[in-house]
Design a protein around this motif. Structure first.
Motif, PDB file in Angstrom:
ATOM      1  N   GLY A  61     -72.982 -12.051 -20.100  1.00 50.60           N
ATOM      2  CA  GLY A  61     -72.401 -11.788 -19.123  1.00 50.60           C
ATOM      3  C   GLY A  61     -71.655 -13.592 -18.387  1.00 50.60           C
ATOM      4  O   GLY A  61     -72.122 -14.190 -19.459  1.00 50.60           O
ATOM      5  N   THR A  62     -72.038 -13.333 -16.896  1.00 55.22           N
ATOM      6  CA  THR A  62     -71.278 -15.109 -16.332  1.00 55.22           C
ATOM      7  C   THR A  62     -73.319 -15.857 -16.337  1.00 55.22           C
ATOM      8  O   THR A  62     -74.066 -14.946 -15.839  1.00 55.22           O
ATOM      9  N   PRO A  63     -73.595 -16.902 -17.069  1.00 55.48           N
ATOM     10  CA  PRO A  63     -74.911 -17.428 -16.506  1.00 55.48           C
ATOM     11  C   PRO A  63     -74.583 -18.383 -15.942  1.00 55.48           C
ATOM     12  O   PRO A  63     -74.218 -19.214 -15.850  1.00 55.48           O
ATOM     13  N   HIS A  64     -75.608 -18.364 -14.792  1.00 50.55           N
ATOM     14  CA  HIS A  64     -75.884 -19.428 -13.637  1.00 50.55           C
ATOM     15  C   HIS A  64     -77.319 -19.735 -14.196  1.00 50.55           C
ATOM     16  O   HIS A  64     -77.453 -20.797 -13.183  1.00 50.55           O
ATOM     17  N   GLY A  65     -78.145 -19.801 -15.064  1.00 49.62           N
ATOM     18  CA  GLY A  65     -79.179 -20.954 -15.345  1.00 49.62           C
ATOM     19  C   GLY A  65     -80.459 -19.834 -15.047  1.00 49.62           C
ATOM     20  O   GLY A  65     -80.012 -19.392 -14.034  1.00 49.62           O
ATOM     21  N   ASP A  66     -81.594 -20.336 -15.204  1.00 46.79           N
ATOM     22  CA  ASP A  66     -83.127 -19.757 -14.844  1.00 46.79           C
ATOM     23  C   ASP A  66     -82.957 -18.656 -15.077  1.00 46.79           C
ATOM     24  O   ASP A  66     -84.001 -17.147 -13.918  1.00 46.79           O
ATOM     25  N   GLY A  67     -82.227 -17.794 -16.465  1.00 45.30           N
ATOM     26  CA  GLY A  67     -82.483 -15.994 -16.564  1.00 45.30           C
ATOM     27  C   GLY A  67     -81.415 -15.669 -16.350  1.00 45.30           C
ATOM     28  O   GLY A  67     -81.799 -14.323 -15.931  1.00 45.30           O
ATOM     29  N   ILE A  68     -80.986 -15.904 -14.883  1.00 46.58           N
ATOM     30  CA  ILE A  68     -79.882 -15.302 -14.460  1.00 46.58           C
ATOM     31  C   ILE A  68     -78.463 -14.817 -14.697  1.00 46.58           C
ATOM     32  O   ILE A  68     -77.953 -15.849 -15.705  1.00 46.58           O
ATOM     33  N   PHE A  69     -78.371 -13.639 -15.138  1.00 45.92           N
ATOM     34  CA  PHE A  69     -76.617 -13.737 -15.962  1.00 45.92           C
ATOM     35  C   PHE A  69     -75.682 -12.639 -14.806  1.00 45.92           C
ATOM     36  O   PHE A  69     -76.629 -11.330 -14.572  1.00 45.92           O
ATOM     37  N   GLU A  70     -74.681 -12.678 -14.998  1.00 48.99           N
ATOM     38  CA  GLU A  70     -73.696 -11.985 -14.116  1.00 48.99           C
ATOM     39  C   GLU A  70     -72.821 -10.924 -14.810  1.00 48.99           C
ATOM     40  O   GLU A  70     -72.306 -10.918 -15.397  1.00 48.99           O
ATOM     41  N   HIS A  71     -73.485  -9.968 -14.533  1.00 51.21           N
ATOM     42  CA  HIS A  71     -71.913  -8.498 -15.205  1.00 51.21           C
ATOM     43  C   HIS A  71     -71.162  -7.745 -13.583  1.00 51.21           C
ATOM     44  O   HIS A  71     -71.832  -7.277 -12.854  1.00 51.21           O
ATOM     45  N   ALA A  72     -69.999  -7.521 -13.633  1.00 52.33           N
ATOM     46  CA  ALA A  72     -68.920  -6.854 -12.618  1.00 52.33           C
ATOM     47  C   ALA A  72     -69.579  -7.388 -11.612  1.00 52.33           C
ATOM     48  O   ALA A  72     -69.748  -6.538 -10.165  1.00 52.33           O
ATOM     49  N   GLY A  73     -70.001  -8.704 -11.595  1.00 52.87           N
ATOM     50  CA  GLY A  73     -70.199  -9.049  -9.873  1.00 52.87           C
ATOM     51  C   GLY A  73     -71.642  -9.230  -9.761  1.00 52.87           C
ATOM     52  O   GLY A  73     -72.232  -9.386  -8.064  1.00 52.87           O
ATOM     53  N   PHE A  74     -72.466  -8.883 -10.381  1.00 51.33           N
ATOM     54  CA  PHE A  74     -74.092  -8.587 -10.294  1.00 51.33           C
ATOM     55  C   PHE A  74     -74.620  -9.663 -10.960  1.00 51.33           C
ATOM     56  O   PHE A  74     -74.622  -9.228 -11.450  1.00 51.33           O
ATOM     57  N   ALA A  75     -74.871 -10.189 -10.132  1.00 52.99           N
ATOM     58  CA  ALA A  75     -75.836 -11.038 -11.104  1.00 52.99           C
ATOM     59  C   ALA A  75     -77.389 -10.644 -10.803  1.00 52.99           C
ATOM     60  O   ALA A  75     -78.530  -9.777  -9.439  1.00 52.99           O
ATOM     61  N   VAL A  76     -78.208 -10.962 -11.976  1.00 54.51           N
ATOM     62  CA  VAL A  76     -79.666 -10.523 -12.228  1.00 54.51           C
ATOM     63  C   VAL A  76     -80.366 -11.711 -13.225  1.00 54.51           C
ATOM     64  O   VAL A  76     -80.187 -11.913 -13.834  1.00 54.51           O
ATOM     65  N   HIS A  77     -81.149 -11.973 -12.436  1.00 54.65           N
ATOM     66  CA  HIS A  77     -83.137 -12.576 -12.928  1.00 54.65           C
ATOM     67  C   HIS A  77     -83.682 -11.532 -13.999  1.00 54.65           C
ATOM     68  O   HIS A  77     -84.309 -10.477 -13.298  1.00 54.65           O
ATOM     69  N   PHE A  78     -83.269 -11.984 -15.329  1.00 52.20           N
ATOM     70  CA  PHE A  78     -84.375 -11.116 -15.927  1.00 52.20           C
ATOM     71  C   PHE A  78     -84.917 -12.298 -16.646  1.00 52.20           C
ATOM     72  O   PHE A  78     -85.589 -13.087 -16.567  1.00 52.20           O
ATOM     73  N   PHE A  79     -86.904 -11.343 -16.227  1.00 56.79           N
ATOM     74  CA  PHE A  79     -87.639 -11.202 -16.524  1.00 56.79           C
ATOM     75  C   PHE A  79     -88.586 -11.353 -17.831  1.00 56.79           C
ATOM     76  O   PHE A  79     -88.458 -10.897 -18.643  1.00 56.79           O
ATOM     77  N   ASP A  80     -89.056 -12.320 -18.413  1.00 50.06           N
ATOM     78  CA  ASP A  80     -90.171 -12.708 -19.403  1.00 50.06           C
ATOM     79  C   ASP A  80     -91.660 -12.288 -18.727  1.00 50.06           C
ATOM     80  O   ASP A  80     -91.829 -11.748 -17.846  1.00 50.06           O
TER      81      ASP A  80
END
Length: 221
Positions: free
Chosen positions: A165-184
């Motif tokens: 999807g669209t990367p926003h940095g800091d583990g955040i990627f956007e899909h279909a208008g919703f941004a998600v911060h994926f945790f490790d």
């Protein structure tokens, strides 16, 4: 907050407002599985007052109220909280539910040591930077009474959408208008610094399926 982070935050607020407006009751009336688990944990801990962060349309807040807890529900969407109010009245639990429009990037609108438990289902994995997450968990710590429990869920880096999807940095990627911060796991552990980390439970939800962790951590007494 940097300009790019502010623009993303504003876009996400508009996205959720629009989604809740066009899809009332989009998650149904049944509570999420994490909320059912959390209620059991809170009951064992003899919690009375629960704060839900990112309550949305309120299926989990209403469940907590039906289970006998007093609930404070916060969300940044006025539309969602209006729908929660209507559902609480229809369910006969309005006296147990209080709401506040609030963005969790700001300090929580509660005094110190004022709630017994905090719940957040996929709120921490919204478009929140790592710095904002640490500040938020610090606020959760402030409003919890000693011995209080925090149960939250997040999508993690094993999820199929991570890295796409669209990367926003800091583990955040956007899909279909919703941004998600994926945790490790390192982020989970860092946010638990100074807490008792009781559980990091892996589970799946939805049709993708989304891959999540359910995290339970407790303040020392």
């Amino acid at each position: 907050m940097a300009d790019g982070e502010q623009q993303l935050a504003d876009a996400q607020r508009r996205q959720w407002q629009s989604t809740y407006t066009t899809n009332p009751g989009m998650y149904g009336e049944e509570p999420s599985e994490p909320a059912v688990h959390a209620a059991s944990v809170f009951r064992t801990a003899r919690a009375g007052e629960v704060l839900e962060l990112g309550a949305g349309q309120g299926r989990d807040s209403l469940y907590f109220a039906r289970e006998g807890f007093t609930v404070r529900a916060v969300d940044f969407s006025p539309v969602a909280l209006e729908q929660l109010h209507e559902a609480a009245r229809a369910s006969g639990v309005a006296e147990r539910v209080r709401t506040a429009v609030h963005d969790v990037r700001d300090p929580l609108p509660l005094p110190d040591d004022s709630v017994d438990a905090v719940f957040a289902h996929m709120l921490l994995c919204m478009a929140l930077s790592t710095e904002e997450l640490h500040a938020l968990v610090g606020e959760v710590r402030r409003v919890l009474r000693p011995g209080g429990t925090f149960v939250y869920t997040v999508r993690h880096t094993g999820d199929a959408h991570y890295g796409t999807g669209t990367p926003h940095g800091d583990g955040i990627f956007e899909h279909a208008g919703f941004a998600v911060h994926f945790f490790d796991r390192d982020l989970v552990d860092a946010l638990a610094d100074g807490w008792v980390l009781s559980e990091v439970h892996a589970f799946e939800e939805g049709g993708l399926p989304r891959r999540l962790w359910r995290v339970t951590q407790t303040l020392p007494r």
